[in-house]
Design an enzyme around this catalytic site. Structure first.
Site, PDB file in Angstrom:
ATOM      1  N   THR A   1     -59.881 -43.181  -4.625  1.00 40.03           N
ATOM      2  CA  THR A   1     -58.838 -42.166  -4.636  1.00 40.03           C
ATOM      3  C   THR A   1     -58.872 -41.609  -6.044  1.00 40.03           C
ATOM      4  O   THR A   1     -59.416 -42.243  -6.942  1.00 40.03           O
ATOM      5  CB  THR A   1     -57.477 -42.815  -4.327  1.00 40.03           C
ATOM      6  OG1 THR A   1     -57.445 -43.283  -2.983  1.00 40.03           O
ATOM      7  CG2 THR A   1     -56.312 -41.847  -4.507  1.00 40.03           C
TER       8      THR A   1
ATOM      9  N   ARG B   1     -54.482 -42.389  10.638  1.00 37.90           N
ATOM     10  CA  ARG B   1     -54.118 -43.388   9.630  1.00 37.90           C
ATOM     11  C   ARG B   1     -53.578 -42.689   8.383  1.00 37.90           C
ATOM     12  O   ARG B   1     -54.097 -41.670   7.942  1.00 37.90           O
ATOM     13  CB  ARG B   1     -55.337 -44.228   9.284  1.00 37.90           C
ATOM     14  CG  ARG B   1     -55.087 -45.293   8.209  1.00 37.90           C
ATOM     15  CD  ARG B   1     -55.730 -44.929   6.912  1.00 37.90           C
ATOM     16  NE  ARG B   1     -55.597 -45.972   5.900  1.00 37.90           N
ATOM     17  CZ  ARG B   1     -55.955 -45.821   4.638  1.00 37.90           C
ATOM     18  NH1 ARG B   1     -56.480 -44.681   4.228  1.00 37.90           N
ATOM     19  NH2 ARG B   1     -55.796 -46.804   3.774  1.00 37.90           N
ATOM     20  N   ILE B   2     -52.506 -43.234   7.815  1.00 40.44           N
ATOM     21  CA  ILE B   2     -51.866 -42.640   6.639  1.00 40.44           C
ATOM     22  C   ILE B   2     -52.106 -43.534   5.433  1.00 40.44           C
ATOM     23  O   ILE B   2     -51.838 -44.738   5.479  1.00 40.44           O
ATOM     24  CB  ILE B   2     -50.359 -42.432   6.879  1.00 40.44           C
ATOM     25  CG1 ILE B   2     -50.160 -41.381   7.975  1.00 40.44           C
ATOM     26  CG2 ILE B   2     -49.657 -41.992   5.591  1.00 40.44           C
ATOM     27  CD1 ILE B   2     -48.736 -41.213   8.427  1.00 40.44           C
TER      28      ILE B   2
ATOM     29  N   VAL C   1     -56.912 -50.064  -1.615  1.00 39.92           N
ATOM     30  CA  VAL C   1     -56.641 -50.138  -0.187  1.00 39.92           C
ATOM     31  C   VAL C   1     -55.194 -49.716   0.054  1.00 39.92           C
ATOM     32  O   VAL C   1     -54.253 -50.386  -0.391  1.00 39.92           O
ATOM     33  CB  VAL C   1     -56.880 -51.561   0.354  1.00 39.92           C
ATOM     34  CG1 VAL C   1     -56.500 -51.652   1.824  1.00 39.92           C
ATOM     35  CG2 VAL C   1     -58.344 -51.954   0.169  1.00 39.92           C
ATOM     36  N   GLY C   2     -55.021 -48.604   0.756  1.00 36.13           N
ATOM     37  CA  GLY C   2     -53.692 -48.036   0.936  1.00 36.13           C
ATOM     38  C   GLY C   2     -52.709 -48.989   1.570  1.00 36.13           C
ATOM     39  O   GLY C   2     -51.527 -49.038   1.183  1.00 36.13           O
TER      40      GLY C   2
END
Length: 280
Positions: free
Chosen positions: A154, A182-183, A205-206
């Site tokens: 990111t 997926r959010i 990792v979100g």
């Protein structure tokens, strides 16, 4: 005035020395350009500018070169937050725009400031953001290989301007081959948060970052009186309890710059007008 940016993670085991040097050079150049921009602009405008430069560089997983989801489509998310007003705006799973961060910034003027999917794309088109494919040649093959090694990424930026105002912006192309819809954390306060005391952007990792509420925890702890270093340390100790994969960058209102990661190495660069710090 201070600026710090990040561009995801680097692994010696699955990325070459040439890629490492390319990212170091890129981050240093973008940090310098962003600091120069900060001379005559607000922290809010600067973080959007910095993230747009990261989105335009296909070394990173945001904007151009974003990851591809399991149905073969690129969906991107981005958010920006103004520490002074404590307002955040963002887009979730937007398609076919060059710079999601600028769409997120445009939404700051609206009452409805976080849009997703088709609504985000419709808003972008209505506000002058044309269609743009962010997929680059050979990206599908490259990301299939990266997926095998668990690469994550990111981009983000945090800035403190000459008026002592803080802002943060974060953008992502997702984790690759995820379930459509997926959010990620990037357009949530877990991954992107700022107030008058501190601003923090995350990568990794979100799901881990959301579970840990990483950015919001760090900023809240600084607000409550912890030093930025102690706020990071305590939050990352809690991240260990879930074996979380994350990195974060931050600046507090006193101009202290800090970064930390749970699984090295997060790629980052900071600049204060004199000294650079670049990941090594």
């Amino acid at each position: 005035m201070k600026i710090i940016i990040h561009g995801g993670f680097f692994s010696e085991s699955n990325q070459s020395h040439e890629v490492k040097v390319a990212k170091q050079d890129s981050l240093k150049a973008i940090a310098k350009k962003s600091y120069d921009f900060l001379q005559n602009n607000s922290a809010f405008d600067t973080v959007a500018y910095a993230v747009s430069l990261l989105e335009d560089d296909d070394l990173y997983n945001a904007g151009i070169g974003s990851q591809i989801q399991s149905d073969g489509i690129i969906r991107m998310s981005a958010a920006i937050m103004d520490g002074e007003t404590q307002k955040m705006s963002g887009v979730i799973n937007i398609q076919n725009v060059k710079n999601p961060i600028f769409v997120a910034k445009e939404l700051m003027k609206e009452d409805d400031r976080v849009l997703g999917g088709n609504g985000a794309k419709k808003y972008a088109n209505e506000n002058g953001f044309g269609d743009f494919s962010t997929e680059i040649p050979q990206r599908r093959k490259e990301y299939e290989e990266k997926l095998k090694t668990g690469g994550k990424g990111t981009v983000g930026a945090v800035a403190l301007d000459k008026h002592g105002k803080l802002a943060v912006a974060t953008s992502t192309g997702g984790k690759g081959f995820e379930i459509p819809g997926r959010i990620s954390d990037s357009a949530t306060v877990a991954g992107n948060y700022a107030n008058q005391f501190c601003a923090v952007s995350c990568t990794g990792v979100g799901e881990d970052i959301v579970s840990n509420a990483t950015s919001a925890k760090i900023v809240t702890r600084v607000t409550d009186g912890l030093t930025i270093e102690n706020a990071f340390d305590r939050t990352f100790e809690e991240l260990k309890e879930i074996d979380g994969f994350a990195g974060a960058i931050g600046i507090d209102s006193e101009g202290n710059v800090f970064h930390q990661d749970s699984y090295p190495t997060m790629v980052f660069a900071s600049f204060d007008g004199v000294d650079f710090e670049v990941f090594g």
